[in-house]
Design an enzyme around this catalytic site. Structure first.
Site, PDB file in Angstrom:
ATOM      1  N   ASN A 168       0.832  -1.210   0.000  1.00 17.95           N
ATOM      2  CA  ASN A 168       0.000   0.000   0.000  1.00 17.95           C
ATOM      3  C   ASN A 168       0.860   1.251   0.000  1.00 17.95           C
ATOM      4  O   ASN A 168       0.514   2.231  -0.656  1.00 17.95           O
ATOM      5  CB  ASN A 168      -0.967  -0.021   1.185  1.00 17.95           C
ATOM      6  CG  ASN A 168      -2.116  -0.949   0.904  1.00 17.95           C
ATOM      7  OD1 ASN A 168      -3.018  -0.624   0.129  1.00 17.95           O
ATOM      8  ND2 ASN A 168      -2.074  -2.146   1.484  1.00 17.95           N
TER       9      ASN A 168
ATOM     10  N   LEU B  28      -3.109   2.358  19.270  1.00 14.65           N
ATOM     11  CA  LEU B  28      -2.661   3.670  19.711  1.00 14.65           C
ATOM     12  C   LEU B  28      -3.358   4.018  21.023  1.00 14.65           C
ATOM     13  O   LEU B  28      -4.488   3.601  21.272  1.00 14.65           O
ATOM     14  CB  LEU B  28      -2.969   4.719  18.643  1.00 14.65           C
ATOM     15  CG  LEU B  28      -2.322   4.454  17.273  1.00 14.65           C
ATOM     16  CD1 LEU B  28      -2.711   5.516  16.271  1.00 14.65           C
ATOM     17  CD2 LEU B  28      -0.799   4.366  17.407  1.00 14.65           C
TER      18      LEU B  28
ATOM     19  N   ASN C 187      -6.957   4.562   8.873  1.00 16.18           N
ATOM     20  CA  ASN C 187      -6.448   3.194   8.812  1.00 16.18           C
ATOM     21  C   ASN C 187      -7.139   2.475   7.656  1.00 16.18           C
ATOM     22  O   ASN C 187      -8.296   2.755   7.332  1.00 16.18           O
ATOM     23  CB  ASN C 187      -6.754   2.467  10.127  1.00 16.18           C
ATOM     24  CG  ASN C 187      -6.236   1.041  10.123  1.00 16.18           C
ATOM     25  OD1 ASN C 187      -5.096   0.772   9.731  1.00 16.18           O
ATOM     26  ND2 ASN C 187      -7.082   0.097  10.535  1.00 16.18           N
TER      27      ASN C 187
ATOM     28  N   HIS D  16      -8.369  -1.206   6.237  1.00 12.62           N
ATOM     29  CA  HIS D  16      -8.710  -2.534   6.773  1.00 12.62           C
ATOM     30  C   HIS D  16      -9.292  -3.402   5.651  1.00 12.62           C
ATOM     31  O   HIS D  16     -10.168  -2.956   4.906  1.00 12.62           O
ATOM     32  CB  HIS D  16      -9.710  -2.401   7.921  1.00 12.62           C
ATOM     33  CG  HIS D  16      -9.977  -3.711   8.585  1.00 12.62           C
ATOM     34  ND1 HIS D  16      -9.074  -4.300   9.451  1.00 12.62           N
ATOM     35  CD2 HIS D  16     -11.017  -4.574   8.469  1.00 12.62           C
ATOM     36  CE1 HIS D  16      -9.556  -5.459   9.852  1.00 12.62           C
ATOM     37  NE2 HIS D  16     -10.727  -5.659   9.274  1.00 12.62           N
TER      38      HIS D  16
ATOM     39  N   SER E 233     -12.003  -1.199   3.619  1.00 15.71           N
ATOM     40  CA  SER E 233     -12.521   0.005   4.279  1.00 15.71           C
ATOM     41  C   SER E 233     -11.371   0.921   4.664  1.00 15.71           C
ATOM     42  O   SER E 233     -10.296   0.451   5.032  1.00 15.71           O
ATOM     43  CB  SER E 233     -13.259  -0.362   5.583  1.00 15.71           C
ATOM     44  OG  SER E 233     -14.275  -1.300   5.353  1.00 15.71           O
TER      45      SER E 233
ATOM     46  N   ASP F 248     -10.531  -1.123  14.936  1.00 14.76           N
ATOM     47  CA  ASP F 248     -11.191  -0.993  13.628  1.00 14.76           C
ATOM     48  C   ASP F 248     -12.642  -0.535  13.757  1.00 14.76           C
ATOM     49  O   ASP F 248     -13.504  -0.950  12.980  1.00 14.76           O
ATOM     50  CB  ASP F 248     -11.111  -2.325  12.847  1.00 14.76           C
ATOM     51  CG  ASP F 248      -9.679  -2.788  12.653  1.00 14.76           C
ATOM     52  OD1 ASP F 248      -8.822  -1.937  12.368  1.00 14.76           O
ATOM     53  OD2 ASP F 248      -9.414  -3.993  12.800  1.00 14.76           O
TER      54      ASP F 248
ATOM     55  N   HIS G  72      -6.430  -6.999  -2.067  1.00 17.87           N
ATOM     56  CA  HIS G  72      -5.287  -6.071  -2.046  1.00 17.87           C
ATOM     57  C   HIS G  72      -5.343  -5.109  -3.230  1.00 17.87           C
ATOM     58  O   HIS G  72      -5.014  -3.927  -3.086  1.00 17.87           O
ATOM     59  CB  HIS G  72      -3.963  -6.835  -2.023  1.00 17.87           C
ATOM     60  CG  HIS G  72      -3.686  -7.482  -0.691  1.00 17.87           C
ATOM     61  ND1 HIS G  72      -3.894  -6.838   0.510  1.00 17.87           N
ATOM     62  CD2 HIS G  72      -3.239  -8.718  -0.356  1.00 17.87           C
ATOM     63  CE1 HIS G  72      -3.587  -7.638   1.516  1.00 17.87           C
ATOM     64  NE2 HIS G  72      -3.195  -8.800   1.018  1.00 17.87           N
TER      65      HIS G  72
ATOM     66  N   ALA H 132      -7.954  -3.911  -4.554  1.00 15.54           N
ATOM     67  CA  ALA H 132      -8.946  -2.883  -4.187  1.00 15.54           C
ATOM     68  C   ALA H 132      -8.323  -1.888  -3.200  1.00 15.54           C
ATOM     69  O   ALA H 132      -8.555  -0.670  -3.292  1.00 15.54           O
ATOM     70  CB  ALA H 132     -10.184  -3.541  -3.580  1.00 15.54           C
ATOM     71  N   GLU H 133      -7.522  -2.379  -2.281  1.00 14.22           N
ATOM     72  CA  GLU H 133      -6.845  -1.476  -1.328  1.00 14.22           C
ATOM     73  C   GLU H 133      -5.961  -0.487  -2.072  1.00 14.22           C
ATOM     74  O   GLU H 133      -5.979   0.718  -1.787  1.00 14.22           O
ATOM     75  CB  GLU H 133      -5.965  -2.273  -0.361  1.00 14.22           C
ATOM     76  CG  GLU H 133      -6.726  -3.121   0.607  1.00 14.22           C
ATOM     77  CD  GLU H 133      -5.820  -3.718   1.680  1.00 14.22           C
ATOM     78  OE1 GLU H 133      -6.241  -3.718   2.841  1.00 14.22           O
ATOM     79  OE2 GLU H 133      -4.716  -4.198   1.361  1.00 14.22           O
TER      80      GLU H 133
HETATM   81  C1  GRF Z   1      -3.335  -4.457   4.339  1.00 18.91           C
HETATM   82  O1  GRF Z   1      -4.063  -5.564   3.916  1.00 18.91           O
HETATM   83  C2  GRF Z   1      -4.141  -3.622   5.295  1.00 18.91           C
HETATM   84  O2  GRF Z   1      -5.506  -3.649   5.011  1.00 18.91           O
HETATM   85  C3  GRF Z   1      -3.865  -4.302   6.612  1.00 18.91           C
HETATM   86  O3  GRF Z   1      -2.499  -4.639   6.542  1.00 18.91           O
HETATM   87  C4  GRF Z   1      -2.144  -4.886   5.198  1.00 18.91           C
HETATM   88  C5  GRF Z   1      -0.878  -4.142   4.878  1.00 18.91           C
HETATM   89  O4  GRF Z   1      -0.375  -4.583   3.649  1.00 18.91           O
HETATM   90  N1  GRF Z   1      -4.221  -3.430   7.703  1.00 18.91           N
HETATM   91  P1  GRF Z   1       0.875  -3.875   2.974  1.00 18.91           P
HETATM   92  O5  GRF Z   1       1.987  -3.860   4.001  1.00 18.91           O
HETATM   93  O6  GRF Z   1       0.489  -2.500   2.575  1.00 18.91           O
HETATM   94  O7  GRF Z   1       1.216  -4.731   1.799  1.00 18.91           O
END
Ligand code: GRF
Length: 199
Positions: free
Chosen positions: A7, A80, A94, A96, A123, A132, A158, A160-161
């Site tokens: 990410n 935190l 964050n 998730h 999310s 969360d 992933h 989608a993230e």
């Molecule tokens: C992601 O899937 C995020 O949603 C979760 O941790 C993962 C981090 O992945 N909280 P990366 O380190 O960005 O590949």
């Protein structure tokens, strides 16, 4: 950041300005990616700061030293403390890998897969003192197809993230959305399509 850093890479490749990468683990991919993009890094280890308050105080010290006003978490697996949440109210988001409030906590992708849901998703939420539980800013649904292996499902989540998070960070940073009296408000007059991953 505490994970493999995919990410972080998506955020940096989108051109979003990142001023500091803080990891709670040494030797993780996120630190290498930050180095490739010449972003300063800091590591705050639980081993060095076993008490949550001391860990967070060090975290806040690092953030202050770099004049950081907003924080984006991705795979940062430390809760935190209230002092940090209050200091950065409305300024910590964050990511998730589920459609919250379903499947909060660890192993959300695996648990959704095992539960046999037809849809899960990703999310982005403002961080509060729960796990969360903070107000959701944006979500994308992701299907679990009948023939999906866990790996295929995980890859789709992933992807989608990587699509959603950079766009949401731009929106938070640019004031398109904000936390106001504990509620997420959207300042754009037209439908903020990005909050559903549509832009
Ligand atoms: C992601 O899937 C995020 O949603 C979760 O941790 C993962 C981090 O992945 N909280 P990366 O380190 O960005 O590949």
């Amino acid at each position: 950041m505490g994970g493999t850093g995919t990410n972080l890479r998506a955020i940096l490749e989108s051109g979003f300005p990142v001023e500091l990468v803080v990891s709670h683990r040494a030797g993780v991919g996120a630190l290498d990616i930050a180095a490739q993009f010449q972003i300063p890094t800091r590591i705050v280890l639980k081993r060095d700061f076993p008490e949550r308050e001391a860990f967070d105080a060090e975290l806040r010290r690092q953030l202050a030293e770099h004049a950081i006003e907003r924080v984006a978490m991705a795979g940062f697996l430390r809760w935190l403390t209230p002092a940090t949440i209050q200091q950065f109210e409305g300024a910590i988001v964050n990511l998730h890998p589920s459609l919250l409030p379903a499947f909060p906590g660890l192993h959300a992708i695996e648990r959704a897969y095992e539960a046999g849901v037809l849809w899960s998703g990703v999310s982005v939420h403002f961080v509060d003192e729960g796990q969360d539980t903070g107000p959701v800013v944006a979500q994308i649904p992701v299907p679990r197809l009948p023939q999906d292996s866990l790996d295929e499902f995980r890859t789709r989540i992933h992807a989608a993230e990587h699509r959603l998070y950079p766009r949401v960070l731009r929106a938070v940073d640019g004031g398109e959305t904000a936390l106001y009296n504990g509620q997420v408000v959207y300042h754009t007059k037209e439908d903020a399509a990005w909050m559903h991953g549509r832009s």
